[in-house]
Design a protein around this motif. Structure first.
Motif, PDB file in Angstrom:
ATOM      1  N   ALA A  40      31.989  40.280  39.214  1.00 10.72           N
ATOM      2  CA  ALA A  40      31.551  40.701  40.547  1.00 10.72           C
ATOM      3  C   ALA A  40      32.675  40.365  41.515  1.00 10.72           C
ATOM      4  CB  ALA A  40      30.258  39.986  40.939  1.00 10.72           C
ATOM      5  N   VAL A  41      32.584  40.902  42.725  1.00 13.53           N
ATOM      6  CA  VAL A  41      33.628  40.632  43.727  1.00 13.53           C
ATOM      7  C   VAL A  41      32.980  40.116  45.005  1.00 13.53           C
ATOM      8  CG1 VAL A  41      35.336  42.249  42.854  1.00 13.53           C
ATOM      9  CG2 VAL A  41      33.588  43.058  44.433  1.00 13.53           C
ATOM     10  N   ARG A  42      33.750  39.335  45.758  1.00 16.05           N
ATOM     11  CA  ARG A  42      33.274  38.769  47.011  1.00 16.05           C
ATOM     12  C   ARG A  42      34.476  38.454  47.890  1.00 16.05           C
ATOM     13  NH1 ARG A  42      31.215  33.273  43.997  1.00 16.05           N
ATOM     14  NH2 ARG A  42      33.271  32.506  43.330  1.00 16.05           N
ATOM     15  N   ILE A  43      34.194  38.145  49.157  1.00 20.86           N
ATOM     16  CA  ILE A  43      35.233  37.654  50.056  1.00 20.86           C
ATOM     17  C   ILE A  43      35.307  36.143  49.887  1.00 20.86           C
ATOM     18  CG2 ILE A  43      35.948  37.383  52.459  1.00 20.86           C
ATOM     19  CD1 ILE A  43      34.500  39.971  53.093  1.00 20.86           C
ATOM     20  N   ARG A  44      36.500  35.647  49.633  1.00 22.23           N
ATOM     21  CA  ARG A  44      36.697  34.200  49.483  1.00 22.23           C
ATOM     22  C   ARG A  44      37.895  33.814  50.332  1.00 22.23           C
ATOM     23  NH1 ARG A  44      34.679  30.839  45.426  1.00 22.23           N
ATOM     24  NH2 ARG A  44      34.904  28.671  46.083  1.00 22.23           N
ATOM     25  N   GLY A  45      37.638  33.137  51.434  1.00 22.47           N
ATOM     26  CA  GLY A  45      38.716  32.806  52.344  1.00 22.47           C
ATOM     27  C   GLY A  45      39.253  34.066  52.987  1.00 22.47           C
ATOM     28  N   ALA A  46      40.542  34.332  52.808  1.00 21.74           N
ATOM     29  CA  ALA A  46      41.171  35.502  53.409  1.00 21.74           C
ATOM     30  C   ALA A  46      41.341  36.642  52.415  1.00 21.74           C
ATOM     31  CB  ALA A  46      42.540  35.121  53.966  1.00 21.74           C
ATOM     32  N   ALA A  47      40.838  36.468  51.178  1.00 21.68           N
ATOM     33  CA  ALA A  47      41.146  37.413  50.108  1.00 21.68           C
ATOM     34  C   ALA A  47      39.893  37.992  49.465  1.00 21.68           C
ATOM     35  CB  ALA A  47      42.001  36.713  49.055  1.00 21.68           C
ATOM     36  N   VAL A  48      40.134  38.982  48.600  1.00 22.75           N
ATOM     37  CA  VAL A  48      39.097  39.518  47.726  1.00 22.75           C
ATOM     38  C   VAL A  48      39.159  38.726  46.428  1.00 22.75           C
ATOM     39  CG1 VAL A  48      38.255  41.550  46.492  1.00 22.75           C
ATOM     40  CG2 VAL A  48      39.361  41.814  48.717  1.00 22.75           C
ATOM     41  N   GLU A  49      38.011  38.261  45.958  1.00 19.52           N
ATOM     42  CA  GLU A  49      37.994  37.490  44.715  1.00 19.52           C
ATOM     43  C   GLU A  49      37.041  38.119  43.713  1.00 19.52           C
ATOM     44  OE1 GLU A  49      37.734  32.862  44.060  1.00 19.52           O
ATOM     45  OE2 GLU A  49      35.690  33.678  44.043  1.00 19.52           O
ATOM     46  N   ALA A  50      37.501  38.252  42.466  1.00 18.46           N
ATOM     47  CA  ALA A  50      36.637  38.655  41.360  1.00 18.46           C
ATOM     48  C   ALA A  50      36.234  37.397  40.607  1.00 18.46           C
ATOM     49  CB  ALA A  50      37.363  39.621  40.438  1.00 18.46           C
ATOM     50  N   TYR A  51      34.968  37.325  40.226  1.00 20.21           N
ATOM     51  CA  TYR A  51      34.478  36.127  39.539  1.00 20.21           C
ATOM     52  C   TYR A  51      33.483  36.519  38.448  1.00 20.21           C
ATOM     53  CZ  TYR A  51      30.317  36.767  42.467  1.00 20.21           C
ATOM     54  OH  TYR A  51      29.200  37.281  43.081  1.00 20.21           O
ATOM     55  N   ASP A  52      33.266  35.619  37.509  1.00 25.37           N
ATOM     56  CA  ASP A  52      32.343  35.842  36.411  1.00 25.37           C
ATOM     57  C   ASP A  52      30.906  35.702  36.904  1.00 25.37           C
ATOM     58  OD1 ASP A  52      30.631  34.773  33.992  1.00 25.37           O
ATOM     59  OD2 ASP A  52      32.401  35.737  33.113  1.00 25.37           O
ATOM     60  N   ARG A  53      30.092  36.723  36.676  1.00 22.56           N
ATOM     61  CA  ARG A  53      28.699  36.671  37.150  1.00 22.56           C
ATOM     62  C   ARG A  53      27.924  35.523  36.534  1.00 22.56           C
ATOM     63  NH1 ARG A  53      26.614  41.054  39.892  1.00 22.56           N
ATOM     64  NH2 ARG A  53      27.881  42.957  39.897  1.00 22.56           N
TER      65      ARG A  53
ATOM     66  N   THR B 140      29.104  32.499  35.098  1.00 24.15           N
ATOM     67  CA  THR B 140      29.564  31.135  35.362  1.00 24.15           C
ATOM     68  C   THR B 140      30.041  30.917  36.797  1.00 24.15           C
ATOM     69  OG1 THR B 140      31.856  31.621  34.714  1.00 24.15           O
ATOM     70  CG2 THR B 140      30.316  31.005  32.959  1.00 24.15           C
ATOM     71  N   GLY B 141      30.361  32.006  37.492  1.00 26.02           N
ATOM     72  CA  GLY B 141      30.905  31.881  38.841  1.00 26.02           C
ATOM     73  C   GLY B 141      32.382  31.555  38.867  1.00 26.02           C
ATOM     74  N   ALA B 142      33.003  31.446  37.688  1.00 23.34           N
ATOM     75  CA  ALA B 142      34.427  31.109  37.626  1.00 23.34           C
ATOM     76  C   ALA B 142      35.280  32.261  38.148  1.00 23.34           C
ATOM     77  CB  ALA B 142      34.825  30.790  36.186  1.00 23.34           C
ATOM     78  N   PRO B 143      36.280  31.986  38.981  1.00 24.20           N
ATOM     79  CA  PRO B 143      37.127  33.062  39.507  1.00 24.20           C
ATOM     80  C   PRO B 143      38.002  33.671  38.418  1.00 24.20           C
ATOM     81  CG  PRO B 143      38.018  30.933  40.126  1.00 24.20           C
ATOM     82  CD  PRO B 143      36.693  30.663  39.481  1.00 24.20           C
ATOM     83  N   ARG B 144      38.223  34.977  38.513  1.00 19.45           N
ATOM     84  CA  ARG B 144      39.106  35.675  37.583  1.00 19.45           C
ATOM     85  C   ARG B 144      40.436  36.025  38.233  1.00 19.45           C
ATOM     86  NH1 ARG B 144      35.524  39.995  34.040  1.00 19.45           N
ATOM     87  NH2 ARG B 144      34.040  38.491  33.169  1.00 19.45           N
ATOM     88  N   TRP B 145      40.382  36.587  39.445  1.00 21.72           N
ATOM     89  CA  TRP B 145      41.599  36.925  40.167  1.00 21.72           C
ATOM     90  C   TRP B 145      41.299  37.003  41.658  1.00 21.72           C
ATOM     91  CZ3 TRP B 145      40.635  41.278  42.915  1.00 21.72           C
ATOM     92  CH2 TRP B 145      39.798  42.260  42.375  1.00 21.72           C
ATOM     93  N   THR B 146      42.347  36.924  42.443  1.00 30.29           N
ATOM     94  CA  THR B 146      42.234  37.123  43.880  1.00 30.29           C
ATOM     95  C   THR B 146      43.301  38.114  44.316  1.00 30.29           C
ATOM     96  OG1 THR B 146      43.721  35.290  44.435  1.00 30.29           O
ATOM     97  CG2 THR B 146      41.358  34.800  44.323  1.00 30.29           C
ATOM     98  N   TYR B 147      42.960  38.892  45.333  1.00 30.98           N
ATOM     99  CA  TYR B 147      43.901  39.839  45.912  1.00 30.98           C
ATOM    100  C   TYR B 147      43.960  39.583  47.414  1.00 30.98           C
ATOM    101  CZ  TYR B 147      45.291  44.215  48.199  1.00 30.98           C
ATOM    102  OH  TYR B 147      45.871  45.137  49.023  1.00 30.98           O
ATOM    103  N   GLY B 148      45.139  39.278  47.922  1.00 34.25           N
ATOM    104  CA  GLY B 148      45.315  39.033  49.341  1.00 34.25           C
ATOM    105  C   GLY B 148      46.486  39.836  49.883  1.00 34.25           C
ATOM    106  N   ARG B 149      46.627  39.812  51.204  1.00 38.11           N
ATOM    107  CA  ARG B 149      47.736  40.497  51.863  1.00 38.11           C
ATOM    108  C   ARG B 149      48.364  39.554  52.872  1.00 38.11           C
ATOM    109  NH1 ARG B 149      46.191  44.331  55.123  1.00 38.11           N
ATOM    110  NH2 ARG B 149      48.320  45.085  55.268  1.00 38.11           N
TER     111      ARG B 149
END
Length: 240
Positions: free
Chosen positions: A47-60, A62-71
């Motif tokens: 799943a994806v969410r806003i985390r801080g200033a970036a887009v974060e993908a995480y495991d539905r 466990t909630g563990a982050p997979r990747w983040t995309y920022g600018r």
């Protein structure tokens, strides 16, 4: 002594060249994108969410982050989720679409497209809370997305970011992203006008093909080479 000094200078210059090249390459990163993977891809749903200033993908699960995309120099204010897509609205007025299905660690493949909406960044800077309501789907399958700004509504094809139509606000009027509603396959937009520019109709209805008006003949929105399935295309009368 002089020869030794010149030789040392030459060596330092050669050693520094890769660093200078790398720095220049980093400066040329498109749109300031940076992508970071936390762990190897897993089979679980993401799943994806806003985390801080970036887009974060995480495991539905466990909630563990997979990747983040920022600018660099900007932050995410709003996020629209569709299957395989995470469309983000950034504080500088940029809209991006991130691939949430492909397992890759390169920005060039992960980020599908970037689109800048004129004037949107300055309007958001005055009040970031205005971002709510700016991103609006235009059909049940989310193949078309509207970016609602005071001066104009811009409609993008989600698959490739192609700008399909624009609806500018008339003089003295402005669209209000905070006042929208979906009904009967249409997106209703408030378009208040002031002073002598007041209009009898300050509510506008749009869909994936543009403003809904009697007898319209809009363009279609299918990808190039595909048959139009949305009812678009100009209808030409038979010769008499």
């Amino acid at each position: 002594m002089e020869r030794t000094r010149l030789a040392l200078t030459a060596i330092v210059a050669v050693l520094a060249l890769p660093l200078v090249t790398a720095a220049r390459h980093a400066d040329r990163a498109p749109y300031g994108d940076h992508f970071h993977r936390f762990a190897a891809p897993t089979a679980g749903a993401a799943a994806v969410r806003i985390r801080g200033a970036a887009v974060e993908a995480y495991d539905r699960g466990t909630g563990a982050p997979r990747w983040t995309y920022g600018r660099r120099g900007s932050r995410v204010l709003a996020l629209y989720r569709a299957p395989g897509h995470a469309v983000a609205l950034w504080a500088d007025g940029m809209v991006t679409d991130t691939d949430t299905d492909t397992d890759t660690d390169t920005d060039a493949r992960r980020v599908r497209w970037h689109r800048a909406v004129p004037g949107l960044g300055a309007w958001l800077t005055a009040s970031p809370a205005r971002a709510a309501g700016v991103l609006q789907p235009l059909d049940p399958d989310a193949t078309m997305l509207a970016v609602v700004a005071p001066e104009r509504v811009s409609a993008f094809r989600v698959a490739d970011g192609d700008l399909r139509w624009l609806l500018p606000a008339p003089g003295g009027c402005a669209f209000d992203p905070a006042r929208t509603a979906h009904t009967a396959g249409a997106l209703l937009l408030a378009r208040p006008c002031r002073g002598p520019h007041r209009r009898p109709r300050e509510l506008v209805a749009v869909d994936g093909l543009g403003e809904i008006t009697p007898g319209r003949t809009p363009l279609g929105n299918d990808l190039p080479g595909r048959r139009r399935a949305d009812g678009g295309g100009n209808r030409v009368a038979r010769p008499s």
